[in-house]
Scaffold this active site. Structure first.
Site, PDB file in Angstrom:
ATOM      1  NE  ARG A  55     -22.906 -12.227 -18.883  1.00 34.57           N
ATOM      2  CZ  ARG A  55     -24.162 -12.496 -18.558  1.00 34.57           C
ATOM      3  NH1 ARG A  55     -24.971 -13.100 -19.435  1.00 34.57           N
ATOM      4  NH2 ARG A  55     -24.637 -12.158 -17.385  1.00 34.57           N
ATOM      5  CB  SER A  89     -18.590  -9.116 -14.648  1.00 38.40           C
ATOM      6  OG  SER A  89     -18.402 -10.459 -14.312  1.00 38.40           O
ATOM      7  CD  GLU A 114     -18.858 -11.124 -18.127  1.00 38.33           C
ATOM      8  OE1 GLU A 114     -19.681 -10.185 -18.101  1.00 38.33           O
ATOM      9  OE2 GLU A 114     -18.938 -12.105 -17.350  1.00 38.33           O
TER      10      GLU A 114
END
Length: 317
Positions: free
Chosen positions: A180, A229, A299
């Site tokens: 990520r 998320s 995130e």
């Protein structure tokens, strides 16, 4: 309010002419899946890549520039976003399946649309994009992934424009990907990507995509106002398990709630503010740290000025 309007007017006067659309004091909440947040001092929708490049070249260096996608993993604070917010539109939604099972896609193309186009052409390997509720630009910027695959697994090259209006072609190595994470310079605005798939059976690819769809619907609150998320998974751990163990499932703050279905999702129950959502996320982080010693990292991308900070400065960003 008058001070904010004066700043906005002054900023518009400093920006170069465009063929696209410039909107002063533009509301951003409708552009996000949370449906919360403040305004952009100026919102720019470029007509095409040339328009974007010319705009960036002519924009003073001291003007902040923020790029947003479809807002699926984005929280805009109530105080608004200073400077220019850029949102790519229809001219950046192209998807072209090419010879050799490669797929060229514009940064504004939806991930699911790319997965669907590849499937209809018998190109395998991109079906994981069906499980990512965003656009290709966001996938490039954060190495988005789902169901065991990440953007880095299929990316060949990305095209971007920098703050000087110059065009760059980045290879996979140039992207400096991690979990990520993208190490490419922050000032680059991605406009297109080239992905490499493999020959596949259309029916089998569709079956895998349907499995992904069914799994998401069964395990994630996808029909609510959510930002996807919320926290990255720590090394060797699952964020949702840590959140659950900390007793945060169903936790509320104002109109924001930790999802009962999947507790790594925050949801707007109807009247949440961006502050409610962010404060709830920070409460979750604090409880997880206290119970497990693990620090969760956001995130969800958070942009703009908090409401209390905006009021101190005399108005909206």
């Amino acid at each position: 309010m008058m001070a904010a309007k004066a700043r906005t007017s002054s900023l518009i006067d400093r920006l170069p002419p465009v063929r696209g659309e410039l909107v002063a004091d533009a509301p951003l909440a409708p552009l996000t899946w949370f449906r919360v947040g403040g305004h952009a001092e100026v919102l720019f929708r470029p007509a095409d890549a040339g328009d974007l490049a010319a705009f960036l070249k002519g924009t003073p260096e001291d003007v902040p520039v923020t790029v947003v996608g479809v807002g699926s993993n984005l929280l805009v604070r109530e105080g608004g976003v200073p400077g220019v917010v850029i949102r790519l539109g229809r001219a950046f939604m192209n998807i072209d399946v090419q010879e050799g099972d490669s797929v060229r896609a514009g940064a504004a193309a939806l991930d699911v649309a790319v997965a669907r186009a590849a499937q209809e052409a018998g190109v395998a390997g991109l079906e994981f994009f069906r499980g990512i509720p965003g656009s290709i630009g966001g996938a490039l910027r954060m190495n988005a992934g789902a169901y065991g695959h990440e953007t880095k697994d299929v990316l060949v090259a990305a095209i971007a424009i920098d703050r000087k209006g110059e065009r760059h072609v980045l290879t996979l190595a140039d992207m400096d990907y991690g979990y990520r994470h993208c190490g490419a310079p922050e000032d680059l605005i991605f406009v297109e990507a080239l992905f490499q798939g493999a020959p596949g059976d259309m029916a089998e690819i569709l079956a895998r995509m349907n499995e992904i769809t069914a799994s998401r619907e069964a395990t994630q609150p996808i029909r609510t106002r959510t930002g996807g998320s919320t926290f990255k998974n720590p090394d060797g751990r699952k964020s949702w398990q840590l959140i659950d163990a900390a007793g945060c499932r169903g936790l509320r703050k104002g109109g924001a709630q930790v999802s009962e279905l999947h507790c790594n999702f925050l949801i707007n129950t109807g009247d949440a503010t961006a502050t409610d959502i962010e404060d709830l996320g920070e409460e979750v982080r604090a409880r997880v740290k206290e119970t497990s010693g693990v620090t969760l990292h956001w995130e969800i991308r958070r942009i703009g000025v908090r409401a209390e900070d905006a009021s101190k400065s005399g108005g909206r960003a």
